[in-house]
Design a protein around this motif. Structure first.
Motif, PDB file in Angstrom:
ATOM      1  N   ALA A 110      43.794  53.903  31.397  1.00  0.00           N
ATOM      2  CA  ALA A 110      42.626  53.736  32.269  1.00  0.00           C
ATOM      3  C   ALA A 110      42.720  52.421  33.034  1.00  0.00           C
ATOM      4  O   ALA A 110      42.435  52.361  34.238  1.00  0.00           O
ATOM      5  N   TYR A 111      43.155  51.374  32.347  1.00  0.00           N
ATOM      6  CA  TYR A 111      43.310  50.071  32.989  1.00  0.00           C
ATOM      7  C   TYR A 111      44.362  50.124  34.095  1.00  0.00           C
ATOM      8  O   TYR A 111      44.118  49.676  35.221  1.00  0.00           O
ATOM      9  N   GLN A 112      45.508  50.680  33.776  1.00  0.00           N
ATOM     10  CA  GLN A 112      46.591  50.763  34.766  1.00  0.00           C
ATOM     11  C   GLN A 112      46.156  51.566  35.992  1.00  0.00           C
ATOM     12  O   GLN A 112      46.439  51.190  37.129  1.00  0.00           O
ATOM     13  N   LYS A 113      45.454  52.673  35.760  1.00  0.00           N
ATOM     14  CA  LYS A 113      45.008  53.520  36.868  1.00  0.00           C
ATOM     15  C   LYS A 113      43.947  52.791  37.699  1.00  0.00           C
ATOM     16  O   LYS A 113      43.947  52.866  38.929  1.00  0.00           O
ATOM     17  N   ALA A 114      43.048  52.073  37.038  1.00  0.00           N
ATOM     18  CA  ALA A 114      42.015  51.320  37.749  1.00  0.00           C
ATOM     19  C   ALA A 114      42.643  50.257  38.645  1.00  0.00           C
ATOM     20  O   ALA A 114      42.212  50.063  39.787  1.00  0.00           O
ATOM     21  N   GLU A 172      46.958  38.120  40.731  1.00  0.00           N
ATOM     22  CA  GLU A 172      47.396  37.787  42.085  1.00  0.00           C
ATOM     23  C   GLU A 172      46.475  38.402  43.123  1.00  0.00           C
ATOM     24  O   GLU A 172      46.089  37.740  44.080  1.00  0.00           O
ATOM     25  N   SER A 173      46.068  39.647  42.944  1.00  0.00           N
ATOM     26  CA  SER A 173      45.247  40.325  43.947  1.00  0.00           C
ATOM     27  C   SER A 173      43.827  39.800  43.967  1.00  0.00           C
ATOM     28  O   SER A 173      43.150  39.876  44.970  1.00  0.00           O
ATOM     29  N   SER A 174      43.352  39.239  42.861  1.00  0.00           N
ATOM     30  CA  SER A 174      41.987  38.737  42.828  1.00  0.00           C
ATOM     31  C   SER A 174      41.841  37.430  43.617  1.00  0.00           C
ATOM     32  O   SER A 174      40.742  37.009  43.909  1.00  0.00           O
ATOM     33  N   LEU A 214      35.877  44.677  32.596  1.00  0.00           N
ATOM     34  CA  LEU A 214      35.406  45.276  31.343  1.00  0.00           C
ATOM     35  C   LEU A 214      36.581  45.854  30.555  1.00  0.00           C
ATOM     36  O   LEU A 214      36.670  45.672  29.333  1.00  0.00           O
ATOM     37  N   LEU A 215      37.463  46.550  31.259  1.00  0.00           N
ATOM     38  CA  LEU A 215      38.653  47.100  30.605  1.00  0.00           C
ATOM     39  C   LEU A 215      39.525  45.977  30.049  1.00  0.00           C
ATOM     40  O   LEU A 215      40.015  46.064  28.919  1.00  0.00           O
ATOM     41  N   GLU A 216      39.710  44.925  30.833  1.00  0.00           N
ATOM     42  CA  GLU A 216      40.512  43.779  30.392  1.00  0.00           C
ATOM     43  C   GLU A 216      39.926  43.162  29.132  1.00  0.00           C
ATOM     44  O   GLU A 216      40.659  42.830  28.194  1.00  0.00           O
ATOM     45  N   ALA A 217      38.611  43.003  29.097  1.00  0.00           N
ATOM     46  CA  ALA A 217      37.952  42.405  27.936  1.00  0.00           C
ATOM     47  C   ALA A 217      38.197  43.242  26.686  1.00  0.00           C
ATOM     48  O   ALA A 217      38.453  42.699  25.601  1.00  0.00           O
ATOM     49  N   GLU A 218      38.126  44.548  26.815  1.00  0.00           N
ATOM     50  CA  GLU A 218      38.367  45.425  25.667  1.00  0.00           C
ATOM     51  C   GLU A 218      39.832  45.361  25.234  1.00  0.00           C
ATOM     52  O   GLU A 218      40.133  45.347  24.038  1.00  0.00           O
ATOM     53  N   ILE A 219      40.739  45.295  26.185  1.00  0.00           N
ATOM     54  CA  ILE A 219      42.167  45.177  25.862  1.00  0.00           C
ATOM     55  C   ILE A 219      42.414  43.882  25.090  1.00  0.00           C
ATOM     56  O   ILE A 219      43.113  43.878  24.065  1.00  0.00           O
ATOM     57  N   LEU A 221      40.111  49.805  41.846  1.00  0.00           N
ATOM     58  CA  LEU A 221      38.704  50.091  41.567  1.00  0.00           C
ATOM     59  C   LEU A 221      37.911  48.795  41.475  1.00  0.00           C
ATOM     60  O   LEU A 221      38.471  47.702  41.565  1.00  0.00           O
ATOM     61  N   ASP A 222      36.618  48.926  41.300  1.00  0.00           N
ATOM     62  CA  ASP A 222      35.708  47.794  41.242  1.00  0.00           C
ATOM     63  C   ASP A 222      36.200  46.721  40.264  1.00  0.00           C
ATOM     64  O   ASP A 222      36.554  47.027  39.128  1.00  0.00           O
TER      65      ASP A 222
END
Length: 53
Positions: free
Chosen positions: A13-17, A49-51, A29-34, A22-23
């Motif tokens: 899900a993280y990789q696809k986001a 880099e993109s942020s 949120l995904l990063e925090a859970e990882i 995505l937002d």
């Protein structure tokens, strides 16, 4: 929030986001859970880099 997801599905899900740009808040949120699961090595460094753009 993501407790029911397996580690693999969370990582997918993280990789696809990231791939679909995505937002940023959703990705965070995904990063925090990882990180919470101790899977930090699976984070995509391209997000950092993109942020900054």
């Amino acid at each position: 929030m993501f407790e029911t997801l397996s580690d693999k599905k969370l990582q997918d899900a993280y990789q696809k986001a990231v791939e679909l740009v995505l937002d940023r808040e959703f990705i965070k949120l995904l990063e925090a859970e990882i990180i919470n699961r101790g899977l930090k090595g699976h984070l995509d460094t391209r997000m950092d880099e993109s942020s900054h753009q």
